[in-house]
Design an enzyme around this catalytic site. Structure first.
Site, PDB file in Angstrom:
ATOM      1  N   LYS A   5      10.344 -17.668  26.728  1.00  0.00           N
ATOM      2  CA  LYS A   5      10.169 -17.407  25.190  1.00  0.00           C
ATOM      3  C   LYS A   5       8.687 -18.683  24.931  1.00  0.00           C
ATOM      4  CE  LYS A   5      13.491 -19.658  27.388  1.00  0.00           C
ATOM      5  NZ  LYS A   5      13.173 -20.571  28.107  1.00  0.00           N
ATOM      6  N   ARG A   6       8.244 -18.371  26.182  1.00  0.00           N
ATOM      7  CA  ARG A   6       6.830 -18.749  25.838  1.00  0.00           C
ATOM      8  C   ARG A   6       5.736 -17.433  25.825  1.00  0.00           C
ATOM      9  NH1 ARG A   6       3.995 -18.533  31.069  1.00  0.00           N
ATOM     10  NH2 ARG A   6       6.093 -18.241  31.988  1.00  0.00           N
TER      11      ARG A   6
END
Length: 475
Positions: A241-242
């Site tokens: 997600k980063r």
RNA sequence: GUCCCCAUCGUCUAGUGGUCAGGACACCAGCCUUUCAAGCUGGAAACGCGGGUUCGAUUCCCGCUGGGGACGCCA
């Protein structure tokens, strides 16, 4: 032997890009071989699996065109069968009960880590008598894994990979509450479903060695393995997600096309000579899991955008109108008959300026937005006092211009510019600002053609009257 | 820490014991041009390092370095 593959996501989240590619490779291999492609939902972790996640994953697969050939198998419906296998292994002396508590195991691991030893269960319960009991402790069931020799995998992608059995753990088959672990479930289900080729991310490579031991203990033939490299983020680490959007469905929302996603994803780790653009049929014809490379690829948005732009342009105008409609709606614009007709007319010039459906919707606003337009700040700069006066004079000319074709309109406007004693640019940009409310658009005479005389004159009237400014002040 | 995997332009990749190491995206320049795109032309850009094997290594072997992954009663 007919090929049977499966894609087996765990419904603890959405469908990840990496998962999508794994599904694609499985699907392509099955199609290429004329085999079957199955889906299995790995919901053995009941607490973390949600119906919403299951639906999102199936939705993503549907969108990508990778639905299973049969309804998905839910692993949780097969607990009894999993347990039965574990019990049999126990009875055969190939598995044993372990009475260690999670706390003890954690302490064991912490010590091993601190002392720099391999982090592994020390097998202290392995030789306990069958009637051993520990009050207050519900035991787990572990597999007896050989401690000597080595285990070898002939991986279709990774090649021959070997590991010393001493590195293997006596993995847990049944939890203390009697439920099966992933390690047991995959093996039993893959076997029961007749899976011939397990194609999955290479983060499972080390699991494959343990699973191989389980196949042996069960006395059944293991499938072929193909561990494909993971997709990494632009920084080289596991995609997460980063790195921004990792859910496949987010890419749908961003206006990407399934064929573009497939084209992009398949070229990560697999190639067909110099070919960059591949149709799904071509992929199927040429894909072989054995040709997949072993090095991980980084996600590259620019490349995806480029491919999407290409596939967008392959679409007929009417389909693009249909595809862009929901994205227009998101901008608060409904498509009426007039809008639909204009889009169809102007689509060819719109689509070459868009890489995604989101961008296409943006570009399409000039044909769909209601009058009076609300010009952006840049456009307003071309609609000053002097320019509006000139537009008024041009309007009079346009009102009588015949025929209303791009070529003739250009002649007329150039002649007008000459008469006004200004360069053509001094006419074109204010005209664009008045007609589209922006400074960027398809060729202005093309826009005029699509809009038609009536609308063009009306928009010019709006601009000349300063309706624009007024509209902007009172939204 | 232990084990496993990986290593060609910034990115995705092609490639061979002898190639000017090819293509694509991105980037830069030019052309085109009413804006923005598209298109066309050109450009810069890579075999991580050190040893071998060999007449010759980007290619084969070993080591190093760098990167990644796995080490759960998660999947």
């Amino acid at each position: 032997m007919s090929v049977v593959v499966r894609f087996a996501p765990s419904p603890t989240g959405f469908l990840h890009l990496g998962g999508a590619r794994t599904a694609l490779f499985n699907w392509l291999y099955a199609r290429h071989c004329g085999g079957r492609y199955l889906l299995r939902i790995e919901d053995t972790d009941r607490a973390r699996s949600t119906p919403a996640a299951i639906e999102a994953i199936l939705e993503g697969l549907r969108w990508l065109g990778l639905e299973g050939d049969e309804p998905p198998v839910f692993q949780s419906t097969r607990f009894a069968r999993h347990r039965e296998v574990a019990e049999r292994l126990l009875a055969e002396g190939k598995a044993y009960r372990c009475w260690c508590t999670p706390e003890e195991l954690e302490a064991m691991r912490a010590r091993a880590r601190a002392e720099g030893r391999p982090v592994r269960y020390d097998r202290r319960c392995r030789e306990r008598p069958a009637d051993f009991r520990r009050p207050g402790v519900q035991p787990v069931v572990r597999l007896k894994v050989p401690t000597e020799g080595e285990t070898v995998i002939e991986d279709l992608v990774q090649g021959t990979v070997r590991i010393a059995n001493a590195q293997l753990d006596d993995m847990v088959l049944l939890r203390s509450d009697g439920t099966p672990t992933y390690m047991l479930s995959v093996v039993v289900d893959d076997h029961d479903m007749g899976i011939t080729h397990v194609i999955r991310g290479d983060d499972h490579l080390t699991n494959a060695f343990r699973q191989l031991q389980l196949y042996r203990a069960m006395g059944v033939e293991p499938p072929a393995f193909a561990h494909i490299p993971l997709i990494h983020g632009p920084d080289g680490t596991k995609l997460s997600k980063r790195h921004g959007a990792v859910s496949l469905l987010e890419y749908r929302e961003m206006g990407f096309l399934p064929e573009a996603m497939r084209n992009y994803l398949v070229r990560l780790g697999w190639s067909l000579g110099d070919r960059e653009i591949l149709t799904t049929e071509e992929m199927i014809r040429h894909f072989d899991i054995r040709d997949v490379g072993r090095s991980p690829a980084r996600f590259d948005m620019d490349r995806l955008l480029h491919l999407n732009a290409h596939w967008l342009r392959q679409k007929p105008a009417d389909e693009l109108v249909r595809l862009v409609e929901p994205f227009l709606r998101r901008l608060g614009l409904e498509l009426d008959e007039t809008g639909r007709r204009r889009l169809l007319e102007g689509m060819a010039e719109l689509v070459v300026r868009a890489r995604t459906l989101v961008e296409l919707a943006q570009g399409a606003r000039i044909y769909v937005a209601p009058r009076p337009l609300q010009p952006d700040a840049k456009a307003m700069k071309f609609l000053g006092e002097e320019q509006r006066a000139r537009l008024a004079r041009l309007r009079a000319v346009l009102a009588a211009t015949e025929p209303w074709t791009p070529e003739h309109l250009e002649e007329v406007c150039r002649a007008f510019a000459a008469r006004e004693g200004v360069g053509f640019g001094k006419i074109a940009q204010p005209l664009r600002a008045a007609l589209t409310g922006t400074t960027v658009s398809p060729p202005i005479f093309e826009v005029m053609r699509v809009l038609g005389r009536e609308e063009v004159l009306a928009r010019l009237d709006d601009a000349v009257a300063g309706q624009h400014a007024a509209a902007q002040q009172s939204p």
